[in-house]
Design an enzyme around this catalytic site. Structure first.
Site, PDB file in Angstrom:
ATOM      1  N   HIS A   1      -6.977   5.240  -4.666  1.00  0.00           N
ATOM      2  CA  HIS A   1      -7.878   4.559  -3.922  1.00  0.00           C
ATOM      3  C   HIS A   1      -8.196   5.119  -2.451  1.00  0.00           C
ATOM      4  CE1 HIS A   1      -4.190   2.626  -2.450  1.00  0.00           C
ATOM      5  NE2 HIS A   1      -4.677   2.156  -1.813  1.00  0.00           N
TER       6      HIS A   1
ATOM      7  N   HIS B   1      -7.454   4.481   0.548  1.00  0.00           N
ATOM      8  CA  HIS B   1      -6.856   4.145   1.849  1.00  0.00           C
ATOM      9  C   HIS B   1      -6.038   5.332   2.378  1.00  0.00           C
ATOM     10  CE1 HIS B   1      -6.465  -0.571   1.179  1.00  0.00           C
ATOM     11  NE2 HIS B   1      -7.719  -0.184   1.612  1.00  0.00           N
TER      12      HIS B   1
ATOM     13  N   ASP C   1      -3.334   6.099   3.421  1.00  0.00           N
ATOM     14  CA  ASP C   1      -1.754   6.336   3.077  1.00  0.00           C
ATOM     15  C   ASP C   1      -1.769   6.853   1.633  1.00  0.00           C
ATOM     16  OD1 ASP C   1      -2.470   3.777   2.004  1.00  0.00           O
ATOM     17  OD2 ASP C   1      -0.495   3.345   1.823  1.00  0.00           O
ATOM     18  N   HIS C   2      -2.846   7.085   0.826  1.00  0.00           N
ATOM     19  CA  HIS C   2      -2.919   7.733  -0.347  1.00  0.00           C
ATOM     20  C   HIS C   2      -3.982   8.912  -0.496  1.00  0.00           C
ATOM     21  CE1 HIS C   2      -0.990   4.024  -2.515  1.00  0.00           C
ATOM     22  NE2 HIS C   2      -1.416   3.688  -1.212  1.00  0.00           N
TER      23      HIS C   2
ATOM     24  N   HIS D   1      -6.369  -4.747  -5.808  1.00  0.00           N
ATOM     25  CA  HIS D   1      -6.111  -4.248  -4.512  1.00  0.00           C
ATOM     26  C   HIS D   1      -7.288  -4.727  -3.665  1.00  0.00           C
ATOM     27  CE1 HIS D   1      -3.685  -2.890  -1.407  1.00  0.00           C
ATOM     28  NE2 HIS D   1      -4.232  -1.570  -1.301  1.00  0.00           N
TER      29      HIS D   1
ATOM     30  N   ASP E   1      -0.992   0.537  -5.441  1.00  0.00           N
ATOM     31  CA  ASP E   1      -1.013  -0.593  -4.646  1.00  0.00           C
ATOM     32  C   ASP E   1      -1.872  -1.900  -5.354  1.00  0.00           C
ATOM     33  OD1 ASP E   1      -0.233   1.224  -2.947  1.00  0.00           O
ATOM     34  OD2 ASP E   1      -1.249   0.663  -1.232  1.00  0.00           O
TER      35      ASP E   1
ATOM     36  N   HIS F   1       6.323   1.935  -2.698  1.00  0.00           N
ATOM     37  CA  HIS F   1       5.493   1.577  -1.703  1.00  0.00           C
ATOM     38  C   HIS F   1       6.176   0.516  -0.716  1.00  0.00           C
ATOM     39  CE1 HIS F   1       1.691   0.253   0.162  1.00  0.00           C
ATOM     40  NE2 HIS F   1       1.286   1.475  -0.191  1.00  0.00           N
TER      41      HIS F   1
HETATM   42 ZN   LIG Z   1      -0.986   2.044   0.172  1.00  0.00          ZN
END
Ligand SMILES: [Zn+2]
Length: 311
Positions: free
Chosen positions: A62, A64, A66-67, A142, A211, A269
């Site tokens: 996805h 976001h 942090d990915h 998510h 997530d 995570h």
């Molecule tokens: Zn994340």
């Protein structure tokens, strides 16, 4: 045939010295893939001696940060080091637009061809299909469209008794058919694979939840998996926060793993607020007997029967 996962980053949202953001390096039957590309992915790959120039594909779960924030840098480095082989990237539809804007802004040119493909945010979709394994994306729950990933072996070969086949002078095409587990006609006789081979070992599978809240789609895809890596951002005492941010608690992850008949649950995570992850393990073990909290740089071989071995 190898089936290994290196957990490059196992933390939630914000990178800290003890945990980077989400990335995993997958090696299945000698083919390698990157699962998500959190910030810091390049250094983590180098630290773990993962040969990223040979990556066959990249999966992004996805959009976001942090990915995904490590992806431009990684592709840029591949180009600087002279990569020529094409690379396929599977992800959300927005990913291609964002990356193309980034290339323009930094005036970068890649030395290799990129193929952008989108996963389906509403249904499972086969992404990479090889003779003996496949990678399937599937929707999870998510805040924004997000997909998890299932990696599963298939069509594993039967073990032909070479001595017996040699004495009987079985020709090549007959041997190949038997190794595929097929009955085959030869010299007016029907040969059965059971008489000439040992059956293939059990196919192994690994599921990455990305997530997510616990959800039906994930439970279905994780059914019978040997190893499930599940979002366990929070402990049960922060359940409300897990709900409002569309993440899971360790307890919820374990309950889903139990219901899905998963062999080995890996919690990931992890929020930086938990200095001692013993609490997460304790919660999860009330529902599932085999639980490991993922750590950065941990390497796991996926074993049949849910016996994932930590190395
Ligand atoms: Zn994340």
């Amino acid at each position: 045939m190898n089936f290994d996962v290196v957990f490059l980053g196992t933390g939630a949202a914000v990178p800290v010295p003890s945990r980077g953001t989400t990335s995993q390096f997958l090696d299945i039957h000698g083919h390698t893939y990157l699962i998500d590309a959190g910030e810091g992915v390049q250094l983590a790959l180098r630290k773990n001696k993962c040969k990223f120039q040979k990556l066959k594909g990249v999966f992004i779960s996805h959009m976001h940060g942090d990915h995904v924030l490590g992806l431009p840098g990684l592709l840029s480095t591949m180009s600087l080091l002279g990569r020529k082989e094409p690379l396929t990237i599977y992800g959300p539809a927005d990913l291609k637009v964002w990356m193309e804007q980034t290339w323009r802004a930094i005036q970068a040119h890649l030395s290799f061809e990129l193929t952008w493909l989108s996963w389906d945010p509403k249904a499972p979709k086969e992404m990479w299909v090889e003779e003996r394994y496949r990678l399937i994306s599937f929707p999870v729950k998510h805040r924004i469209p997000t997909c998890g990933l299932k990696v599963e072996e298939k069509s594993l070969p039967w073990g032909l008794n070479g001595v017996k086949a040699g004495v009987a002078k079985l020709p090549y095409h007959v041997r190949q058919a038997l190794k595929r587990g097929e009955e085959v006609k030869w010299e007016d006789k029907v040969l059965h694979p059971d008489d000439w081979c040992t059956p293939p070992r059990k196919a192994r599978s690994y599921v990455f939840s990305s997530d997510t809240r616990p959800c039906q789609s994930l439970q279905e895809m994780a059914a019978g998996a040997d190893v499930l890596y599940h979002d366990a951002t929070f402990a049960n005492l922060d359940e409300d926060r897990a709900k409002s941010t569309y993440h899971s608690t360790a307890k919820q992850a374990a309950r889903l793993a139990h219901q899905a008949g998963v062999g080995h649950l890996v919690l990931g995570h992890i929020s930086m607020r938990y200095k001692d992850v013993g609490l997460l393990v304790e919660e999860a073990k009330a529902f599932h007997p085999k639980v490991t909290v993922a750590e950065d740089d941990m390497r796991m071989t996926i074993e049949g029967g849910g016996l994932g071995n930590r190395v």
